[in-house]
Enzyme design. Structure first.
Site, PDB file in Angstrom:
ATOM      1  N   GLU A  51     -17.316   2.300  32.495  1.00 34.10           N
ATOM      2  CA  GLU A  51     -17.021   2.385  31.063  1.00 34.10           C
ATOM      3  C   GLU A  51     -17.861   1.371  30.317  1.00 34.10           C
ATOM      4  OE1 GLU A  51     -12.863   1.997  30.009  1.00 34.10           O
ATOM      5  OE2 GLU A  51     -13.283   2.247  27.873  1.00 34.10           O
ATOM      6  N   ASN A  96     -11.016   4.179  26.994  1.00 33.98           N
ATOM      7  CA  ASN A  96     -10.734   4.098  25.564  1.00 33.98           C
ATOM      8  C   ASN A  96     -12.028   4.156  24.749  1.00 33.98           C
ATOM      9  OD1 ASN A  96      -8.105   3.740  26.379  1.00 33.98           O
ATOM     10  ND2 ASN A  96      -8.059   1.543  26.003  1.00 33.98           N
ATOM     11  N   ASN A 196      -9.481  11.082  26.833  1.00 33.21           N
ATOM     12  CA  ASN A 196      -8.919  10.001  27.649  1.00 33.21           C
ATOM     13  C   ASN A 196      -7.600   9.520  27.058  1.00 33.21           C
ATOM     14  OD1 ASN A 196      -9.199   7.612  29.591  1.00 33.21           O
ATOM     15  ND2 ASN A 196      -9.022   6.563  27.612  1.00 33.21           N
ATOM     16  N   GLU A 197      -6.581   9.446  27.885  1.00 33.78           N
ATOM     17  CA  GLU A 197      -5.292   8.825  27.518  1.00 33.78           C
ATOM     18  C   GLU A 197      -4.865   9.191  26.096  1.00 33.78           C
ATOM     19  OE1 GLU A 197      -5.319   4.608  28.380  1.00 33.78           O
ATOM     20  OE2 GLU A 197      -5.341   4.996  30.534  1.00 33.78           O
ATOM     21  N   TYR A 269      -1.951   1.430  36.331  1.00 32.57           N
ATOM     22  CA  TYR A 269      -2.327   0.053  36.660  1.00 32.57           C
ATOM     23  C   TYR A 269      -1.050  -0.706  37.001  1.00 32.57           C
ATOM     24  CZ  TYR A 269      -6.794   1.188  34.523  1.00 32.57           C
ATOM     25  OH  TYR A 269      -8.001   1.762  34.230  1.00 32.57           O
ATOM     26  N   GLU A 319      -7.954   6.988  36.941  1.00 36.54           N
ATOM     27  CA  GLU A 319      -7.981   5.527  36.748  1.00 36.54           C
ATOM     28  C   GLU A 319      -6.819   4.964  37.538  1.00 36.54           C
ATOM     29  OE1 GLU A 319      -8.130   3.796  32.798  1.00 36.54           O
ATOM     30  OE2 GLU A 319      -9.408   5.429  32.083  1.00 36.54           O
ATOM     31  N   GLN A 371     -12.668  -0.382  37.639  1.00 36.90           N
ATOM     32  CA  GLN A 371     -13.955   0.223  37.359  1.00 36.90           C
ATOM     33  C   GLN A 371     -14.959  -0.297  38.385  1.00 36.90           C
ATOM     34  OE1 GLN A 371     -14.965  -0.164  33.170  1.00 36.90           O
ATOM     35  NE2 GLN A 371     -12.932   0.492  32.520  1.00 36.90           N
TER      36      GLN A 371
END
Ligand code: AHR
Length: 533
Positions: A51, A96, A196-197, A269, A319, A371
């Site tokens: 990212e 993000n 994304n998200e 996470y 992720e 990442q």
């Protein structure tokens, strides 16, 4: 025996026991049966993520002008370490970041590319690294690219034009633009995620599930009309805060996109903010619970879907990692954001995540550690050099070796109960009963190779375990690889690698259907053997 000799024997026995580490009283059992399969292990489980965030791209994988970089600006030391991970697929460019990224800013002559305010992580984005630089990097490391389109501030037209730029050979404007930029051949990028998200209130352009599904369906339509061969990934849940309803988001998205997408993306996470080792060690089981819940939702909608011959929808954990230390507003901002440093307990949790993916290999078909470099990453680089973080080692062992068919493993061992605890910062709470000290997955390949991957969660005790093959006997010896370190808080650093993989003496198994192995305290062990029917 006289009194002196007896005393000597007792002291000798105690010393022997101490050198092996205390062993749990119970003899644990792991049974595997090569006839009891779960599903094929997809190579895409060993993916990663790049990212535009902190020093992942600039100062991580890419540092033009550095004496450590090649003519493309790629850091050679980092690239070598990346190659060691056998990364199967890399997601790009966010995260993000992608929700306000306009891909056209990152193509064409570098000097003409506009610098932009980067609002997700508060940086200046030079756009010197973009689509073509990322594709050159994928080629250099031999990996599959996986692009994410902007469903926040981007348009469905912009998403279509990106597919045209990358995948159409010649003719229309954007295909010709790629050629004009010096790339005559299309890249044929197969994997694309639709945002994304988008369930997260923090996401630029955040939407409710209905609005997201509608936009994603229309983007998918245009992208597939441009290249019918692409695989599409819907943005599933990432928001597990107490007031969110993640499974409702997943249910709506799956219902609305059941005929359209190939994967649903999930993110997770975890962390150890309360410094409670045993709670933290159990967190991969929460990922597994979420996997089961989403699988149930998928099964339900698949019974009514019109897939036109395509596979059912699979889960992409695109992720996952440990992230809780660098999570304040200062440490999530600017050029040095999310520079989490990892220890042994983090590496064991990563091994637990990978075991969970393997145990659910029928439904989890992609996973991306977030990442690749510097930003919550297995590789940490500064101007002067790099080192491999603790989490590098379990990922490397799985990625380089674990393939084939996942087996339905039986494990019998002691267990513990957790407290009610926060999974990480800003995350939901969990409480788990009967967490097994041994966390196990096993796979079998057509050539007879069998891999048994075991985390011993016990902090102080080795666990003596019978490994039992229920169909056929083990042949030859097991190769034994262990990730461990002096204590659970041990960290790697520049020039210092207390946590790494050690190849240990083989375990003789010839012809036996049962062998015993003692898994050391706080360790991850991979046993590679053979089974003959
Ligand atoms: O990987 C860091 C960030 O975590 C990603 O940008 C976002 O998708 C997630 O919240």
């Amino acid at each position: 025996m006289n009194a002196k000799a007896t005393k000597f024997s007792v002291i000798f026995l105690v010393l022997c026991l101490l050198s092996a580490g205390p062993v749990l009283a119970q003899n644990a059992r792991i049974k595997i049966d090569i006839d009891r399969s779960v599903g094929k292990v997809d190579e895409l489980l060993y993916g990663n993520f790049v990212e535009h965030l902190g020093r992942c791209v600039y100062g991580g994988i890419y540092e033009p002008g550095s004496p450590l970089s090649d003519e493309n600006g790629f850091r050679k030391d980092v690239l070598e370490a990346v190659k060691g991970l056998d990364v199967s697929i890399v997601r790009y460019p966010g995260g993000n970041f992608v929700s306000n990224y306009h891909w056209k800013d990152g193509v064409g002559p570098a000097a003409e590319r506009p610098a932009r305010m980067e609002l997700a992580w508060n940086r200046l984005e030079s756009n010197h690294f973009g689509t073509n630089e990322f594709m050159a990097y994928c080629k250099a490391i031999g990996t599959e690219p996986y692009f994410s389109v902007n469903m926040g501030t981007g348009t469905i037209e912009e998403a279509q034009q990106w597919v045209e730029y990358t995948n159409v050979k010649e003719g229309p404007y954007y295909a010709e633009l790629r050629k004009k930029h010096g790339y005559p051949e299309p890249y044929n990028i197969k994997y694309w995620s639709l945002g994304n998200e988008m369930d997260g209130f923090w996401q630029m352009g955040h939407m409710n599930a209905e609005d997201y599904s509608k936009k994603a369906r229309e983007a998918a339509k245009l992208m597939r009309l441009t290249d019918p061969s692409i695989k599409l990934v819907a943005a599933g849940s990432s928001n597990f805060r107490p007031n969110a309803n993640p499974m409702e988001w997943n249910r709506v998205v799956l219902e609305e996109l059941k005929d359209v997408v190939d994967y649903i993306a999930l993110h997770m996470y975890v962390g150890n903010p309360d410094d409670n080792y045993y709670n933290f060690m159990s967190t991969p089981l929460v990922l597994e619970q979420r996997t089961h819940l989403v699988k149930g939702l998928i099964d339900e909608v698949m019974s009514r879907a019109n897939r036109q011959g395509r596979d059912p929808i699979y889960i992409a954990w695109d992720e996952y990692n440990i992230w809780y230390r660098w999570r304040s507003s200062e440490t999530m901002s600017g050029t040095r954001a999310l520079e989490e440093r990892y220890n042994l307990e983090d590496a064991l949790v990563i091994a637990g995540f990978l075991n969970a993916f393997i145990r659910n290999a029928d439904i989890v078909k992609m996973a991306n550690m977030a990442q690749l470099a510097n930003v919550i990453a297995p590789i940490f680089a500064e101007e002067k050099g790099m080192f491999r973080q603790t989490i590098y080692f379990p990922l490397q062992l799985f990625a380089q070796q674990v393939r084939g068919t996942s087996l339905d493993v039986f494990v019998d061992c002691d267990t513990y109960d957790t407290e009610r605890f926060f999974l990480g910062l800003g995350e939901s709470q969990a409480q788990l009963d009967k967490v097994p000290y041994l966390d196990v997955s096993a796979t079998y390949q057509d050539n007879g190779d069998v891999y048994i991957c075991v985390v011993n969660r016990h902090k102080d005790k080795a666990i003596s375990t019978s490994l039992i093959s229920q169909t056929g006997a083990f042949s030859g010896s097991f190769e034994v690889y262990e990730v461990n370190g002096p204590d659970v808080k041990a960290e790697n650093d520049f020039g210092k690698e207390p946590v790494k993989t050690v190849k240990k003496d083989g375990l003789r198994a010839d012809g036996k259907a049962e062998v015993t192995y003692s898994f050391p305290a706080h360790s991850f062990t991979m046993l590679k053997g053979k089974i003959k029917r």
